[in-house]
Design a protein around this motif. Structure first.
Motif, short mmCIF file in Angstrom:
data_model
loop_
_atom_site.label_atom_id
_atom_site.label_comp_id
_atom_site.label_asym_id
_atom_site.label_seq_id
_atom_site.Cartn_x
_atom_site.Cartn_y
_atom_site.Cartn_z
N UNK A 180 6.20 28.88 9.42
CA UNK A 180 5.63 28.14 10.55
C UNK A 180 6.07 26.68 10.49
N UNK A 181 6.02 26.07 9.29
CA UNK A 181 6.45 24.68 9.14
C UNK A 181 7.93 24.50 9.50
N UNK B 76 0.85 -1.19 0.00
CA UNK B 76 0.00 0.00 0.00
C UNK B 76 0.88 1.24 0.00
N UNK B 77 0.49 2.27 -0.73
CA UNK B 77 1.31 3.49 -0.74
C UNK B 77 1.29 4.13 0.65
N UNK B 78 2.38 4.78 1.02
CA UNK B 78 2.42 5.41 2.35
C UNK B 78 1.41 6.54 2.44
N UNK B 79 0.86 6.71 3.62
CA UNK B 79 -0.09 7.79 3.84
C UNK B 79 0.66 9.12 3.89
N UNK B 80 0.09 10.16 3.32
CA UNK B 80 0.76 11.46 3.38
C UNK B 80 0.82 11.95 4.83
N UNK B 81 1.93 12.57 5.17
CA UNK B 81 2.07 13.10 6.52
C UNK B 81 1.43 14.48 6.58
N UNK B 82 0.74 14.73 7.66
CA UNK B 82 0.11 16.03 7.84
C UNK B 82 1.13 17.02 8.37
N UNK B 83 1.11 18.21 7.83
CA UNK B 83 1.95 19.26 8.35
C UNK B 83 1.33 19.78 9.63
N UNK B 84 2.15 20.25 10.56
CA UNK B 84 1.59 20.76 11.82
C UNK B 84 0.56 21.86 11.60
N UNK B 85 0.73 22.65 10.57
CA UNK B 85 -0.19 23.76 10.33
C UNK B 85 -1.58 23.30 9.95
N UNK B 86 -1.71 22.08 9.43
CA UNK B 86 -3.01 21.60 9.00
C UNK B 86 -3.93 21.26 10.17
N UNK C 254 -4.10 23.20 12.89
CA UNK C 254 -4.40 24.43 13.61
C UNK C 254 -5.80 24.94 13.28
N UNK C 255 -6.53 25.39 14.28
CA UNK C 255 -7.83 26.00 13.99
C UNK C 255 -7.64 27.45 13.54
N UNK C 256 -8.51 27.96 12.69
CA UNK C 256 -8.43 29.38 12.33
C UNK C 256 -8.68 30.22 13.59
N UNK C 257 -7.94 31.32 13.73
CA UNK C 257 -8.11 32.13 14.94
C UNK C 257 -8.35 33.61 14.65
N UNK C 258 -8.48 33.96 13.38
CA UNK C 258 -8.74 35.35 13.04
C UNK C 258 -7.48 36.16 12.78
N UNK C 259 -6.31 35.51 12.94
CA UNK C 259 -5.05 36.17 12.61
C UNK C 259 -4.05 35.10 12.17
N UNK C 260 -3.01 35.53 11.48
CA UNK C 260 -1.98 34.62 10.99
C UNK C 260 -1.26 33.98 12.17
N UNK C 261 -1.09 32.67 12.13
CA UNK C 261 -0.42 31.95 13.21
C UNK C 261 1.07 32.29 13.26
N UNK D 195 -6.82 38.25 9.91
CA UNK D 195 -7.36 37.46 8.80
C UNK D 195 -8.84 37.23 9.02
N UNK D 196 -9.48 36.60 8.03
CA UNK D 196 -10.88 36.21 8.19
C UNK D 196 -10.95 34.99 9.12
N UNK D 197 -12.13 34.49 9.31
CA UNK D 197 -12.30 33.38 10.26
C UNK D 197 -12.10 32.01 9.61
N UNK D 198 -11.53 31.97 8.41
CA UNK D 198 -11.31 30.70 7.71
C UNK D 198 -9.82 30.41 7.54
N UNK D 199 -9.06 31.43 7.18
CA UNK D 199 -7.63 31.23 6.88
C UNK D 199 -6.80 31.13 8.15
N UNK D 200 -5.68 30.42 8.05
CA UNK D 200 -4.76 30.26 9.18
C UNK D 200 -3.49 31.10 9.00
N UNK D 201 -3.11 31.34 7.75
CA UNK D 201 -1.90 32.10 7.43
C UNK D 201 -2.21 33.14 6.36
#
Length: 73
Positions: free
Chosen positions: A57-58, A17-27, A29-36, A42-48
């Motif tokens: 950040x990575x 089976x192909x290896x599962x992609x690794x998640x980056x730490x930033x993925x 993170x919850x959106x917080x209204x400003x760049x991490x 920022x808006x309430x959707x974006x993280x950076x």
């Protein structure tokens, strides 16, 4: 000589089976209204605010996770 389906099943049986992609730490993170990274509002959707901040950040997360801060001391 078998069917195409049988040959595909035999081929898949030996394949790993192909290896599962690794998640980056930033993925995780919850959106917080400003760049991490730089705290720019920022808006309430974006993280950076952009790719540069997300990559920075990575880099810091990888440096911290690998014990780079301890190696500098």
């Amino acid at each position: 000589m078998g069917t195409v389906q049988e040959s595909l099943q035999n081929k898949d049986a030996g394949a790993e089976a192909p290896p599962l992609p690794t998640l980056r730490p930033r993925q995780s993170l919850p959106p917080k209204g400003s760049c991490w990274y730089c705290e720019k509002p920022l808006d309430s959707v974006r993280r950076f605010c952009g790719k540069e901040c997300a990559d920075g950040f990575d880099e810091e997360a990888e440096f911290t996770r690998s014990g780079g801060a301890a190696a500098q001391a």
